[in-house]
Write a protein that holds these residues in place. Sequence first.
Motif, PDB file in Angstrom:
ATOM      1  N   ILE A   1       0.849  -1.205   0.000  1.00 30.26           N
ATOM      2  CA  ILE A   1       0.000   0.000   0.000  1.00 30.26           C
ATOM      3  C   ILE A   1       0.884   1.255   0.000  1.00 30.26           C
ATOM      4  O   ILE A   1       0.627   2.212  -0.741  1.00 30.26           O
ATOM      5  CB  ILE A   1      -0.969  -0.006   1.213  1.00 30.26           C
ATOM      6  N   LEU A   2       1.952   1.222   0.799  1.00 23.64           N
ATOM      7  CA  LEU A   2       2.869   2.375   0.812  1.00 23.64           C
ATOM      8  C   LEU A   2       3.483   2.591  -0.582  1.00 23.64           C
ATOM      9  O   LEU A   2       3.606   3.723  -1.054  1.00 23.64           O
ATOM     10  CB  LEU A   2       3.981   2.158   1.837  1.00 23.64           C
ATOM     11  N   ALA A   3       3.839   1.490  -1.234  1.00 20.25           N
ATOM     12  CA  ALA A   3       4.427   1.591  -2.579  1.00 20.25           C
ATOM     13  C   ALA A   3       3.428   2.199  -3.560  1.00 20.25           C
ATOM     14  O   ALA A   3       3.793   3.016  -4.418  1.00 20.25           O
ATOM     15  CB  ALA A   3       4.857   0.206  -3.066  1.00 20.25           C
ATOM     16  N   ALA A   4       2.145   1.828  -3.382  1.00 17.30           N
ATOM     17  CA  ALA A   4       1.108   2.398  -4.255  1.00 17.30           C
ATOM     18  C   ALA A   4       1.017   3.907  -4.041  1.00 17.30           C
ATOM     19  O   ALA A   4       0.792   4.670  -4.989  1.00 17.30           O
ATOM     20  CB  ALA A   4      -0.229   1.728  -3.975  1.00 17.30           C
ATOM     21  N   GLY A   5       1.197   4.333  -2.781  1.00 13.75           N
ATOM     22  CA  GLY A   5       1.176   5.766  -2.484  1.00 13.75           C
ATOM     23  C   GLY A   5       2.298   6.497  -3.197  1.00 13.75           C
ATOM     24  O   GLY A   5       2.097   7.574  -3.780  1.00 13.75           O
ATOM     25  N   VAL A   6       3.491   5.907  -3.156  1.00 12.49           N
ATOM     26  CA  VAL A   6       4.645   6.517  -3.848  1.00 12.49           C
ATOM     27  C   VAL A   6       4.345   6.623  -5.341  1.00 12.49           C
ATOM     28  O   VAL A   6       4.559   7.670  -5.967  1.00 12.49           O
ATOM     29  CB  VAL A   6       5.923   5.667  -3.618  1.00 12.49           C
ATOM     30  N   GLN A   7       3.815   5.537  -5.913  1.00 16.53           N
ATOM     31  CA  GLN A   7       3.541   5.522  -7.352  1.00 16.53           C
ATOM     32  C   GLN A   7       2.506   6.589  -7.709  1.00 16.53           C
ATOM     33  O   GLN A   7       2.666   7.339  -8.663  1.00 16.53           O
ATOM     34  CB  GLN A   7       3.053   4.120  -7.748  1.00 16.53           C
TER      35      GLN A   7
ATOM     36  N   LEU B   1      -4.773   7.789  -1.407  1.00 18.36           N
ATOM     37  CA  LEU B   1      -5.234   6.553  -2.059  1.00 18.36           C
ATOM     38  C   LEU B   1      -6.718   6.321  -1.844  1.00 18.36           C
ATOM     39  O   LEU B   1      -7.274   6.757  -0.829  1.00 18.36           O
ATOM     40  CB  LEU B   1      -4.474   5.342  -1.485  1.00 18.36           C
ATOM     41  N   SER B   2      -7.343   5.647  -2.796  1.00 13.94           N
ATOM     42  CA  SER B   2      -8.724   5.197  -2.627  1.00 13.94           C
ATOM     43  C   SER B   2      -8.701   3.665  -2.545  1.00 13.94           C
ATOM     44  O   SER B   2      -7.663   3.042  -2.817  1.00 13.94           O
ATOM     45  CB  SER B   2      -9.569   5.640  -3.814  1.00 13.94           C
ATOM     46  N   TRP B   3      -9.833   3.081  -2.228  1.00 14.97           N
ATOM     47  CA  TRP B   3      -9.852   1.624  -2.132  1.00 14.97           C
ATOM     48  C   TRP B   3      -9.546   0.985  -3.489  1.00 14.97           C
ATOM     49  O   TRP B   3      -8.934  -0.075  -3.576  1.00 14.97           O
ATOM     50  CB  TRP B   3     -11.186   1.129  -1.575  1.00 14.97           C
ATOM     51  N   LYS B   4      -9.977   1.655  -4.556  1.00 15.26           N
ATOM     52  CA  LYS B   4      -9.714   1.141  -5.894  1.00 15.26           C
ATOM     53  C   LYS B   4      -8.186   1.040  -6.128  1.00 15.26           C
ATOM     54  O   LYS B   4      -7.708   0.092  -6.757  1.00 15.26           O
ATOM     55  CB  LYS B   4     -10.338   2.075  -6.936  1.00 15.26           C
ATOM     56  N   ASP B   5      -7.463   2.029  -5.628  1.00 13.13           N
ATOM     57  CA  ASP B   5      -5.994   1.990  -5.759  1.00 13.13           C
ATOM     58  C   ASP B   5      -5.426   0.759  -5.054  1.00 13.13           C
ATOM     59  O   ASP B   5      -4.472   0.144  -5.522  1.00 13.13           O
ATOM     60  CB  ASP B   5      -5.356   3.248  -5.154  1.00 13.13           C
ATOM     61  N   ILE B   6      -6.041   0.438  -3.905  1.00 12.97           N
ATOM     62  CA  ILE B   6      -5.550  -0.710  -3.142  1.00 12.97           C
ATOM     63  C   ILE B   6      -5.779  -1.991  -3.935  1.00 12.97           C
ATOM     64  O   ILE B   6      -4.912  -2.868  -3.999  1.00 12.97           O
ATOM     65  CB  ILE B   6      -6.272  -0.818  -1.770  1.00 12.97           C
ATOM     66  N   GLU B   7      -6.966  -2.068  -4.530  1.00 14.11           N
ATOM     67  CA  GLU B   7      -7.269  -3.277  -5.321  1.00 14.11           C
ATOM     68  C   GLU B   7      -6.254  -3.441  -6.448  1.00 14.11           C
ATOM     69  O   GLU B   7      -5.861  -4.551  -6.792  1.00 14.11           O
ATOM     70  CB  GLU B   7      -8.686  -3.186  -5.901  1.00 14.11           C
ATOM     71  N   ARG B   8      -5.835  -2.321  -7.022  1.00 12.47           N
ATOM     72  CA  ARG B   8      -4.873  -2.380  -8.126  1.00 12.47           C
ATOM     73  C   ARG B   8      -3.436  -2.568  -7.649  1.00 12.47           C
ATOM     74  O   ARG B   8      -2.551  -2.890  -8.432  1.00 12.47           O
ATOM     75  CB  ARG B   8      -4.946  -1.087  -8.957  1.00 12.47           C
TER      76      ARG B   8
END
Lengths: 213, 447
Positions: B92-98, B290-297
């Motif tokens: 999840i943290l990596a998704a935030g960076v991206q 982030l949104s939940w959709k981001d987490i799913e991805r």
Amino acid sequence: MRCLIPVHQENYAINSLKRAPQLCDETTILYILDKKLIEKVQSEASYILPSYALDNVEEFIINIHRQEAEKIKKSIKKEDVEIRFLVGEYYESVERETLKTSPDLLMCDSYLRGLLNIATPIWIDRGGEIKECTMVINSLKRIKSITHSIEFARKICERLHASFYIHYAPGDSEGLAALKPLGKIVSEVRGELLVFSRDATLKVPQQRCVLLL
Amino acid sequence: MNEKKLAYLLIAFFILAIFYFIPTPDRLSYHGKMMLGILVFAAFLFISEALPLGMAGLLVMAIPPILGIFPPQEVFGFFGNEAVFFLIGAFILAAGVQKSGMHRRIASHMLRIFGKSSKLYILGILVLASSMSFIISEHAVVALLLPIIGASLITVEKGSNMGKAGMISLTYGATAGSVATLMGGARNPYTVAYLAENYGIHLSFLDWSIMALPVTLIMLPTLWLIITIVHRPERFAPPKIKSEGKMSRQEMVVLGIILFTLTILLIVRSWGIAVAVIIGAVLLFVFDILSWKDIERSMPWGIILLYGGAMTLGKGLQITGASQWLSSSIIGVIGENPYLILLILLIITVLMTEIMSHAAAVSLMLPIGAGIASVSGMSVLVISMAIALAGGFGYTLLIGTPGNIMTYSTGYFKQKDMMKTGVLADLVGIVAVFIMAVWLWPLMGVV
């Protein structure tokens, strides 16, 4: 002459691309991005890569190869150059394209066994200047049926401004009479000819080009 | 499923059937024998890729209850471990960076600094990829940086040495950096969890980094030398990289959250490894990054499910005594020389990681290596860390790590180009870990 040059990242036909302006009137570059490679990236990376990253990678891979294909097209300074970009399997794509467009010549840089099933003359280019063309005829018995091929080879040789020699194994006087008008002829011992032609086909030496008819 | 994969799957079950029918060796229980069968079964599935790795992990969890080795509650309980939640939080943290685009800013800044000559540029790519792998999984780093490095090499001819060196250094940098922290690769938190669950050895985020960071520091300059000597990059005028301008709010927030998370991870040892990253992940929602959709991805379920299989193997082999039996048998063959044992384990781990996923290789080797250490009186921690670090290599083959195949697919280099540098890099890696294990870690008080 209409030439087809397949380009693939493992079989990048640099020499053929350089030779094309000299040899071809119309050049079609078939840029093949290996479908198996995309599938491999999927299978190797999908379990560990987030989907956003995987989508990015696939898109980027296709884009970078498209850009490369355009760069190749621009590098050949001739008007009649067409580029076709496709994602597929190398041999299948080349075979389909040759059946569809019937080019006069298929150009590549190294001997590829899979291409031998294709009924188009193949030019294997190892780069360098060509001063002399050598045609090897193992048997003169079927000389009439290969006259067209000899003419074709001579035409290519003329375009390269190189001298043309036909090497043959003596033995058939009727065949020899038919060969004489076609070019400068050189008599060779049969065994040496066989070794020469086999080596040239199986492993094309550096600074030498081979035309498989 | 194609015929080939179906055949592989049948072979895997056939292997399991062989273990079921062979007589149980002395000093090994039926449960232990069948756990060894599951180990070989899993190894075959991981190598053949008959099933996606995540599914293979799930299957490994499902088999012990079928064979009566463990009740289902116990097997699935292996999954409930803080390392799983650390992995989820880290992704999840990596998704935030991206999402914030921070990786682009870091990349453009570093490439500008190193863009003075071609050799320096190669070093820049290595340093950039490795440092980003400290906080993001190595594979995601390659995926995120690929378009950036690709764009910077766009003027370079395909087949040129600069292109080869540039792309190879991207994947090598990420691989070298991934061993340094727990966030670099899933095998790292798995090792921490394995040691805690089976041997009561608790490693903090800081403990890991202190032991592992020197390997990255040895590998980086060595990889740079190998790449630039083997591929000798031509003169290269790096494109003028535009400044990213002022930091956006999103970037500042993500940077703040990452620093906050790392600080807790480094300072508050009693919270373990998962709490801090979960707090960091929650903060990304609080600040609307982030949104939940981001987490799913952003969730690669494959590696998380593979983890379940890995834990089942590790704990199953330990509890049934199979690990001890196998270790005693191996020692009976190769002897008790600790240096020889370490070297053999390192070589086998590196060879395995070249043909299967890093996490899979470590999950197979860790129970064996730790078992050997335990039986022979060597340090379980040293051997386990050595295996975990060696399991992060895979410089030679395209399938060694997803980063290799991703960079190869750009067409800048051929398979043989990677093999030339990869064999040397793997050898240096083995020597580096060997030196760490034999001299440096004991000097640091690791026993």
